[in-house]
Motif scaffolding. Structure first.
Motif, short mmCIF file in Angstrom:
data_model
loop_
_atom_site.label_atom_id
_atom_site.label_comp_id
_atom_site.label_asym_id
_atom_site.label_seq_id
_atom_site.Cartn_x
_atom_site.Cartn_y
_atom_site.Cartn_z
N THR A 256 0.46 -0.98 0.01
CA THR A 256 0.28 0.00 -0.48
C THR A 256 0.89 1.44 0.31
OG1 THR A 256 -2.01 0.92 1.36
CG2 THR A 256 -0.31 -0.10 2.85
N SER A 257 0.11 2.19 -0.13
CA SER A 257 1.36 3.41 0.15
C SER A 257 0.71 4.09 1.12
CB SER A 257 0.79 4.28 -2.12
OG SER A 257 -0.33 4.05 -2.07
N SER A 258 0.06 4.23 1.39
CA SER A 258 -1.01 5.06 2.74
C SER A 258 0.14 4.27 3.85
CB SER A 258 -1.94 4.32 2.91
OG SER A 258 -2.57 5.06 4.00
#
Length: 197
Positions: A58-60
């Motif tokens: 994920t990029s979060s």
């Protein structure tokens, strides 16, 4: 009822609830607390795996940080309150008195009158291996984040070092005893080594 009671009327209550259960279980099983052993390693290893795979999945950053800190917090609570007591018979806590002074309290399970061990060697190995290895991995992550200039991950890694390091410190103090005992053990060891040579 007379003021002096028979010894049969007095019940010896153990500090640890698991003492009674352990005496009833068979001696054949090497791991007497499989659920505690599983969760002792599950939260620690899960936090490390999430940290390693987070940027791939994920990029979060916020979701990763919250997940890792929740896993670390669950690990801290489980090790401090459950697995240490069940797997090796040790526990520690911090108590604040009325004056506001902090006191660290370290306890170890007393040896039973029969001299039998209440924790298995396999559980003890699992406990200490997980307790020592994982904080060392978080220290490596801290240096890695520092030298690769990933400042946002440094706070997460410091939380890992602090939470798992606090449990490691607490259980080493439980196992070894007070600082005076630690100093006398070191002195005795060095004295024996000197006499051998």
């Amino acid at each position: 009822c007379s003021p002096l009671q028979d010894n049969d009327d007095i019940e010896d209550v153990s500090l640890f609830d698991a003492d009674d259960d352990l005496s009833k279980r068979s001696k054949k099983s090497k791991i007497r607390h499989p659920v505690a052993s599983f969760f002792h390693l599950f939260f620690r290893v899960s936090a490390i795996v999430v940290y390693l795979l987070c940027e791939l999945l994920t990029s979060s950053f916020i979701a990763c940080m919250v997940t890792i800190i929740l896993l670390l917090s669950c690990d801290f609570w489980a090790v401090k309150n459950v697995t240490g007591r069940l797997m090796v018979g040790l526990r520690w806590w911090n108590q604040v008195d009325d004056d506001g002074r902090s006191h660290w309290i370290f306890e170890a399970r007393k040896v039973s009158p029969q001299g039998s061990k209440t924790s298995s060697e396999a559980e003890s190995r699992i406990f200490w291996l997980g307790l020592i290895t994982c904080p060392m991995i978080w220290v490596i992550f801290a240096f890695s984040a520092l030298f690769s200039f990933k400042v946002k991950w440094l706070a997460v890694v410091v939380m890992g070092v602090v939470l798992q390091g606090a449990n490691l410190y607490g259980y080493i103090r439980c196992k070894v005893g007070s600082r005076k005992n630690l100093a006398s053990m070191a002195t005795n060891y060095l004295g024996k080594q000197f006499l051998r040579q």
